[in-house]
Design an enzyme around this catalytic site. Structure first.
Site, PDB file in Angstrom:
ATOM      1  N   SER A  20     -30.357  56.988 -90.935  1.00  0.00           N
ATOM      2  CA  SER A  20     -28.924  57.159 -91.226  1.00  0.00           C
ATOM      3  C   SER A  20     -28.188  58.067 -90.248  1.00  0.00           C
ATOM      4  O   SER A  20     -26.957  58.151 -90.299  1.00  0.00           O
ATOM      5  CB  SER A  20     -28.733  57.696 -92.638  1.00  0.00           C
ATOM      6  OG  SER A  20     -28.985  56.669 -93.560  1.00  0.00           O
TER       7      SER A  20
ATOM      8  N   LYS B 188     -25.429  56.402 -88.411  1.00  0.00           N
ATOM      9  CA  LYS B 188     -24.124  56.126 -89.038  1.00  0.00           C
ATOM     10  C   LYS B 188     -22.995  56.926 -88.392  1.00  0.00           C
ATOM     11  O   LYS B 188     -21.831  56.524 -88.419  1.00  0.00           O
ATOM     12  CB  LYS B 188     -24.221  56.381 -90.547  1.00  0.00           C
ATOM     13  CG  LYS B 188     -25.179  55.404 -91.217  1.00  0.00           C
ATOM     14  CD  LYS B 188     -25.510  55.750 -92.667  1.00  0.00           C
ATOM     15  CE  LYS B 188     -26.516  54.741 -93.203  1.00  0.00           C
ATOM     16  NZ  LYS B 188     -27.000  55.029 -94.553  1.00  0.00           N
TER      17      LYS B 188
ATOM     18  N   TYR C 133     -27.782  46.032 -89.440  1.00  0.00           N
ATOM     19  CA  TYR C 133     -27.922  47.360 -90.056  1.00  0.00           C
ATOM     20  C   TYR C 133     -29.374  47.849 -89.983  1.00  0.00           C
ATOM     21  O   TYR C 133     -29.645  48.993 -89.633  1.00  0.00           O
ATOM     22  CB  TYR C 133     -27.419  47.304 -91.497  1.00  0.00           C
ATOM     23  CG  TYR C 133     -27.666  48.575 -92.275  1.00  0.00           C
ATOM     24  CD1 TYR C 133     -26.851  49.695 -92.099  1.00  0.00           C
ATOM     25  CD2 TYR C 133     -28.715  48.664 -93.173  1.00  0.00           C
ATOM     26  CE1 TYR C 133     -27.081  50.865 -92.805  1.00  0.00           C
ATOM     27  CE2 TYR C 133     -28.952  49.833 -93.894  1.00  0.00           C
ATOM     28  CZ  TYR C 133     -28.136  50.928 -93.708  1.00  0.00           C
ATOM     29  OH  TYR C 133     -28.377  52.090 -94.404  1.00  0.00           O
TER      30      TYR C 133
ATOM     31  N   TYR D 159     -25.126  63.385 -98.277  1.00  0.00           N
ATOM     32  CA  TYR D 159     -25.013  62.701 -99.578  1.00  0.00           C
ATOM     33  C   TYR D 159     -24.730  63.695-100.706  1.00  0.00           C
ATOM     34  O   TYR D 159     -23.853  64.540-100.574  1.00  0.00           O
ATOM     35  CB  TYR D 159     -26.272  61.858 -99.861  1.00  0.00           C
ATOM     36  CG  TYR D 159     -26.811  61.183 -98.639  1.00  0.00           C
ATOM     37  CD1 TYR D 159     -26.068  60.187 -98.017  1.00  0.00           C
ATOM     38  CD2 TYR D 159     -28.021  61.552 -98.073  1.00  0.00           C
ATOM     39  CE1 TYR D 159     -26.533  59.565 -96.879  1.00  0.00           C
ATOM     40  CE2 TYR D 159     -28.484  60.937 -96.928  1.00  0.00           C
ATOM     41  CZ  TYR D 159     -27.741  59.958 -96.340  1.00  0.00           C
ATOM     42  OH  TYR D 159     -28.198  59.349 -95.204  1.00  0.00           O
TER      43      TYR D 159
HETATM   44  N1  GLN Z   1     -32.317  52.511 -93.487  1.00  0.00           N
HETATM   45  C1  GLN Z   1     -32.200  53.403 -94.589  1.00  0.00           C
HETATM   46  C2  GLN Z   1     -31.650  52.675 -95.793  1.00  0.00           C
HETATM   47  O1  GLN Z   1     -30.780  51.904 -95.639  1.00  0.00           O
HETATM   48  C3  GLN Z   1     -31.299  54.551 -94.204  1.00  0.00           C
HETATM   49  C4  GLN Z   1     -31.144  55.543 -95.319  1.00  0.00           C
HETATM   50  C5  GLN Z   1     -31.080  56.971 -94.842  1.00  0.00           C
HETATM   51  O2  GLN Z   1     -31.540  57.333 -93.770  1.00  0.00           O
HETATM   52  N2  GLN Z   1     -30.581  57.819 -95.725  1.00  0.00           N
HETATM   53  O3  GLN Z   1     -32.103  52.846 -96.899  1.00  0.00           O
END
Ligand code: GLN
Length: 316
Positions: A76, A79, A201, A252
């Site tokens: 993530s 992102k 993704y 988060y």
């Molecule tokens: N590829 C992971 C997912 O989609 C990314 C989640 C993360 O790093 N928090 O679940």
């Protein structure tokens, strides 16, 4: 070695290396390290005792300790970069499709989407990141390759690559992300066919890079939108906006605690990496694969907490 404790006396870059060495020695003595992500089977085998940390100055000088040159699964963390690349292309139009508020929910949660009509709370939970990747896919025709090219250029490392085994593992166990994609498509908030979006993704999340690579690639956020070659990616306000969303949403449902302990814009990934920005001053990346129950690296959080405490570098 003089370790600064007062924000009034910011450390000179020469003090970064002794600070990193001290943090690594402290982390080495810490017993609990959390558990690697096991919902993506290809990540479960990582040794939670691995630890690396890097700091990059805006001019590209980079300091590191431990496994700071070891590539790991960025997950993530990517992102942040897809958000920057899409904002650079379409500007504020993006905000009609994704919000900017903390969700207070786990990164892969579905619950808010229905009563908020398919508009995800922010670009850093999975739902929001899927929207951003979808839009970048429409803009570029290949979101994951666009991202990879950007990371290679900004890090100066043309060896960066997608781990196709991890991408396949994510796809095989990606029912929640598939559900998010289809649900938002039902609200008209996804342009591309959902299988195309999911493939992009999962490939995006499976890019591997080291702490050194990611600290350098994040540099545009410390340079207020300026890329490594001096060209402008984002205007100053857009760079501020991304830093603000990292601070409020980057970890988060732990973003409040991250702001409290670390006091920097940051973004975690379930590969165990966390990037962080001291605007105008430096960027950081730390990696240790053991996670807490919210999906953030245990040793990574502890190391960033110690860094801002020892140096006084924070946005507060
Ligand atoms: N590829 C992971 C997912 O989609 C990314 C989640 C993360 O790093 N928090 O679940």
């Amino acid at each position: 070695m003089a370790i600064m404790t007062s924000p009034a006396s910011l450390p000179s870059p020469q003090t970064f290396q002794p600070v990193l060495d001290r943090i690594a020695a402290e982390i080495e003595k810490t017993p609990g390290r959390g558990r690697p992500a096991d919902y993506i089977p290809a990540l479960a085998a990582c040794d939670p005792r691995r630890f690396g940390m890097a700091v990059a100055e805006p001019d590209g000088t980079v300091y590191g300790v431990g496994d700071w040159r070891q590539p790991f699964s960025t997950q993530s963390i990517t992102k942040v970069f897809t958000l920057a690349l899409d904002l650079a292309r379409e500007g504020d139009a993006l905000w009609e499709h994704v919000g900017r508020e903390p969700s207070g929910n786990p990164f892969n949660s579905l619950v808010q989407l229905e009563y908020e009509n398919g508009i995800p709370r922010n670009p850093f939970i999975n739902a929001g990141a899927l929207v951003v990747t979808d839009r970048l896919q429409t803009q570029t025709g290949d979101a994951a390759e666009t991202l990879l090219a950007f990371l290679r250029t900004e890090s100066g490392n043309d060896q960066l690559s997608i781990n196709e085994d991890v991408a396949a593992s994510e796809a095989k166990h990606g029912d929640r992300n598939a559900a998010l994609g289809h649900f938002m498509a039902a609200y008209g908030n996804i342009d591309n066919p959902v299988p195309v979006l999911l493939d992009q993704y999962f490939r995006q999340c499976s890019i591997e890079a080291s702490c050194a690579d990611l600290a350098l690639a994040t540099g545009f956020l410390a340079r207020h939108g300026i890329r490594a070659d001096g060209s402008r990616l984002l205007d100053r306000s857009q760079a501020k906006h991304i830093n603000a969303i990292m601070l409020t949403c980057g970890t988060y449902d732990a973003a409040g605690d991250f702001a409290y302990r670390v006091g920097l814009p940051g973004k975690s990934g379930v590969g165990g990496g966390i990037i962080a920005v001291v605007p105008g001053h430096c960027t950081l990346c730390v990696w240790s694969p053991g996670l807490d129950e919210r999906g953030n690296s245990v040793a990574g959080l502890a190391a960033l907490d110690r860094f801002t405490t020892l140096t006084g570098l924070s946005v507060f």
